[in-house]
Design a protein around this motif. Sequence first.
Motif, PDB file in Angstrom:
ATOM      1  N   MET A  93       0.908  -0.937  -0.051  1.00 48.96           N
ATOM      2  CA  MET A  93       0.209  -0.143  -0.071  1.00 48.96           C
ATOM      3  C   MET A  93       0.859   1.193   0.027  1.00 48.96           C
ATOM      4  N   SER A  94       2.189   1.038   0.060  1.00 49.39           N
ATOM      5  CA  SER A  94       2.946   2.250   0.550  1.00 49.39           C
ATOM      6  C   SER A  94       2.722   3.477  -0.539  1.00 49.39           C
ATOM      7  N   PHE A  95       2.962   3.042  -1.918  1.00 47.20           N
ATOM      8  CA  PHE A  95       3.070   4.184  -2.762  1.00 47.20           C
ATOM      9  C   PHE A  95       1.672   5.073  -2.513  1.00 47.20           C
ATOM     10  N   ARG A  96       0.612   4.621  -2.483  1.00 47.10           N
ATOM     11  CA  ARG A  96      -0.674   5.469  -2.417  1.00 47.10           C
ATOM     12  C   ARG A  96      -0.617   6.184  -0.968  1.00 47.10           C
ATOM     13  N   LEU A 123       1.884   6.944   0.721  1.00 46.46           N
ATOM     14  CA  LEU A 123       2.841   7.915   0.695  1.00 46.46           C
ATOM     15  C   LEU A 123       2.532   9.323   0.200  1.00 46.46           C
ATOM     16  N   ARG A 124       1.775   8.983  -1.139  1.00 48.53           N
ATOM     17  CA  ARG A 124       1.621   9.988  -1.889  1.00 48.53           C
ATOM     18  C   ARG A 124       0.203  10.718  -1.279  1.00 48.53           C
ATOM     19  N   ASN A 125      -0.726  10.107  -0.728  1.00 47.41           N
ATOM     20  CA  ASN A 125      -1.753  10.732   0.096  1.00 47.41           C
ATOM     21  C   ASN A 125      -1.327  11.445   1.215  1.00 47.41           C
ATOM     22  N   PHE A 157      -9.206  10.734  -2.994  1.00 44.36           N
ATOM     23  CA  PHE A 157      -8.319  11.291  -3.882  1.00 44.36           C
ATOM     24  C   PHE A 157      -8.429  10.708  -5.194  1.00 44.36           C
ATOM     25  N   GLU A 211       6.563   0.147  -8.493  1.00 41.04           N
ATOM     26  CA  GLU A 211       7.330   0.561  -7.537  1.00 41.04           C
ATOM     27  C   GLU A 211       8.612   0.282  -7.050  1.00 41.04           C
TER      28      GLU A 211
END
Lengths: 438, 772
Positions: free
Chosen positions: A5-8, A10-12, B15, B125
């Motif tokens: 989940m990290s990308f989302r 981090l982005r959020n 979002f 990623e």
Amino acid sequence: MVTQMSFRELRNFSEILRFLGYPRLVSIDNFRKPNFPLVAEILRWLITRFDSSLEVPYVIETEQDRVIFVKTCAQLIATKALIKLNTKKIYTADGHAVQEMMKMASLIYQASKQSENVDDHNQEDVITMSESLIHSKSTELKKTRQLASKITQKGALLSDLLEKEIELREKRVQAMNRQLAIPEIEKSLRDEIKRVEKEIENINYKIEHVASDEANLDVKIEKKQQELERYQKRLATLKSVRPAFMDEYEKLEEEMATLYDVYVTKFRSLVYLDWQLEDSEKTEIDKMKTRKEQINRMIEQMRKEESLRAENESDADLDIGINLGELEDDEDEEEDDDDEDDVDNFGESGKMSNNMVKNDRSHRAMINSTTAKRSETGRVRVFGSMIAGDRDDSLDSDLDLDGDDDPSELDSEDERELRNIKDINNRKGDETDDDNDF
Amino acid sequence: MKFKIHFPVSSHSDFASCVGWLSGEEVLTAGDDHKLLIWNALNHEVIQTINLPEDLFPTDLHVYPKWSHGTRQKSAELFLIGSTDGRYHIFSRTGKLEKSVEAHKGAILVIKWSHDGTALATGGEEGQVKIWSKSGMLRTTLTSHPTPVYSLAWSPSNDSIIYTIDSNLEIKPLSPKVKPILWKAHDGAILKVGWNQCNNTIISGGEDCRYKVWDSSGRLLFISGINDYPITSLTWTPNGSLFAVGSFNALKLCDQHGWTYSLNKPAIQSIFNLCWSQDSTQIAGVTGNGSVIFAHVIDKSIDWANYQVSCLSQKILKFRDILINTDEEIEFRENITQFSLAHGYLIVITTNQCLIYRPTNLNAPYTIDLKDSTVNCLLQSSTSFLLVDSTNVYLYSYDGRFLNNLKWIGMKTDFLNHRTISISPETLAAIDANDNKIIHFIDLPTGKPINANPMIKHKSEVMVVALDSTGPPNERKVAFIDKNCDLYLTLVRSRSVSSQIIKISSMIKWILWCDTANMLAALGENGRITCWLYPQVGFVDRDLFSLAVIEKDWSDNASRNLQLTDFHNNQLTLRLSDGSPVQYSISSFPRILHGYVSNGKWNEALQLCRYLKSSPDYLPLWASLAGMALNGHNLEIAEYAYSAIEKVDKVLYIQRIQKLVDSAARNAEIALLCGNIQEAENILIASKFILRAILINLEVYNWDRACDLRNKYDHKERIYGNVILFYRQRYLERFDKTEDNKRLKKLANEIESRNWEQPAASVMAPSRPSVD
């Protein structure tokens, strides 16, 4: 290490921090590797967001300090925001920590977003509230004020009444507690009955007497009506009689009207005569002007002649003098008039010249007055009654102070000449006057 | 130019991260609320809502490039969604999930179709870039790095991919043999990168709050100032003239050279993605607070002569005549997608129509109904104009008449733009889309390739092609810039069989022909502007070419990115690197000179040049006049002109030509003066001056050709053979060589009598007066 989940997240997370106004820009990559100082800073910042009075000991040098820091933070958040934080995850200070902090951040984010919406709505309401609405609101305000005062009044009354209640209660209780004795009741009932019976009698009596009262009143009304009729008759007779002085009055009125007519005609003719007088005076003045011009012109000519004469002395004085004299009378008048106009036009700037002219004129006037014939007296009068006479006098006096000598010197020369001219002029006066009359 | 932004009422509840145009009217957006919304771009309302699975968080979306050429199918209208679980999903246009493919470990951050739609690339990623076939089969894993690939882009030719490695950019070709290019591009992580198909330029934006423009080899063209927030999105328009940059609460519209047209600050948080509509007039974006924004470009304006056209809104054009200071507004029923003003005609393309206006009469346009609503390119010449839609190239006249549907080999409509195609009144030049070294020439009246010269093949890739639009058709010239920035010039309909290609300059960025006179302006790499007053001179007298030039150096204005935008009359319009337009006027005399010469007023032309004796443009003008006179076979004027520029040898030669009586001999000599040996020989042979023809060949030591001519025409007691041998002997003596040419040996044996005096006598024949 990298979770799914990290990308989302981090982005959020970075977006939320940006939205909440975190003082520095947080990169997406900041949490790829453990970064405790940043996590600690954000954590502390988030806690102060919840409650600005909260103070977190910001010591994160040693491991122990960090553990304590994370624990106190977790406790604070648990008590303040009812959010359970996983202290272990925070301690790792990477993507997992972000997940934990996200819980807090998203709470603030949602709240601020909602409040933003509410704010928006409020603003809209304010904007849509029109003038008329404000008016109606103000009337409502008045009403509510009145109501409020009423409420206090009623409240006071109510409290007064409630105060009495204490006494009343005692009495009531007493009354309630009293034993009821039958004979007493009977007695009281009988008394009541008697009282009521008396009342009834009284009323019956009154009813009987109503008829007689009525008759009395009828008689009174009749009397009054008769009186009224009598008075009306008297009024009619008085109206029909004509008073004795009436004839005389009417006569006087007629007389008055005729007198008024006479008055009006007389007044009108008076006004007319006044106008005629003015008119004749005006023509007189005009004539004088023209005459003066003529005299001035003649003086001018005389001077020229004089100069000529000076050159050839041998020429006969008399001949030229006579000739000039005829012309000069007209010119003199004209020139004088011109000078008068000049006085008006020049004002202050022309003081000097005016004065000279003035003096010149006054001398001339004197000469004229002493030696003039019947026709020239009018001219003298005109000089005296000049339009700007007052002002000229004042100007004269001013100039007397400034320079007495200059005009007198000039005058003396001019005078001499003028006197000569006048003498000649007078001799031939009759002829010139005739000319001027045209 | 600026954006007009619309905010639709409804939006995503979380979002929003993905956006794409399904067609000209439909926009697709997706967000973390697991919804796929299809919007109507005209009224900004949601048409359709598709629910995605609960566990699918979309990260990127790309719609199949429908306008691309080649395999065109109905089912091709697919779009891709990458998600955080490392899978990508292929959807049909209706929103039906066709296929899910396990692609990456960790989230897919970017997913892109190639421009031709035959392949797709994903960036994950975990730092890998993978290439997939259209059906979802893994072709290659292009690269693998430890840092996430936030963005990638296909090259225009689909043979390489640019992607981000933290703060670096790398262009990696698909074929393993070619070396990749890697460079450090930003100070922070790069979040977005774009590569335009039309202008072959790369843009990138990152967390250092800057965006930069690069050329295809990684050279920096533009660097922006520091913005307030990281650049979260940026994207090219399909036609490459603009790009949009999105940041936190900010949306910028930039020119292709980087400078900013406008900045909007809507309160919408970060713009995560942007996508232009296919006609490059509208943009859709998705933002951090879940809202979707639509914006269209307004206030675009075009100047031509004394007219100015500007776009006030999507439907209103303002037409201004500066001379009489009148404004007129034209309102259209449909949205304007494109407009163009040149050669005295205003052409407006709306969604379904093409309208042609004359500036003098704006009330009654000619109207053409378009078959295809997407017009890729619009080109005007003085007599007709060209419309390029997604499949065809149409030629129309200015009264709205359909003239031709043009086709040629290697035509690809999405490749056609103002760089790769050029049009003159009767000719069209286009670069071959498959093999960029080839330029095709099409005759416009017939719509067929020109018979004499259907195409030329250059030695390297041609980047820009430009035809001149004035002058007679047989002097039609094409100028082109190749990959090495060298500028070449050639005749399209040359009279001689072998067409010459002459290189006229190097380090050239951009060229423009003047629209009223035969002049060519070129912008050099270092801000040097060169204007050739009479390019035809290159085919008349090469020596004059470097003389008939006006130059201007702009390098001191610190303008690395100077642009040449317009060349009207004697006015050059330049754009500095900060976007400000600058008018630069060259002398107006060359144009007047052109006017005189084209009307045959040679004496006036001569007078004009004489009059300008003290002017700084004196030499170029005389040189141009010399070229014009020679081209027009006016020897008298040419003599004056050559003497003015102190070319004594030419003057003498011209004087001798003037003594010639025979017109054919004269023409041959003029051809020789122009260095056109082939033509001179042809003229001589046609008028039976065989000996002279042979002598010409002998003088240039073209022995074989001389022998050919002798064999063909020798019937006069072998005189020609003797002459050849005489010259050969002299040549051999001078260079101290022995005979090695077999043909000549044989000829020598054939001729027994070696009488040197006889040829000498024949040399004195009247047909060849020029040999000493």
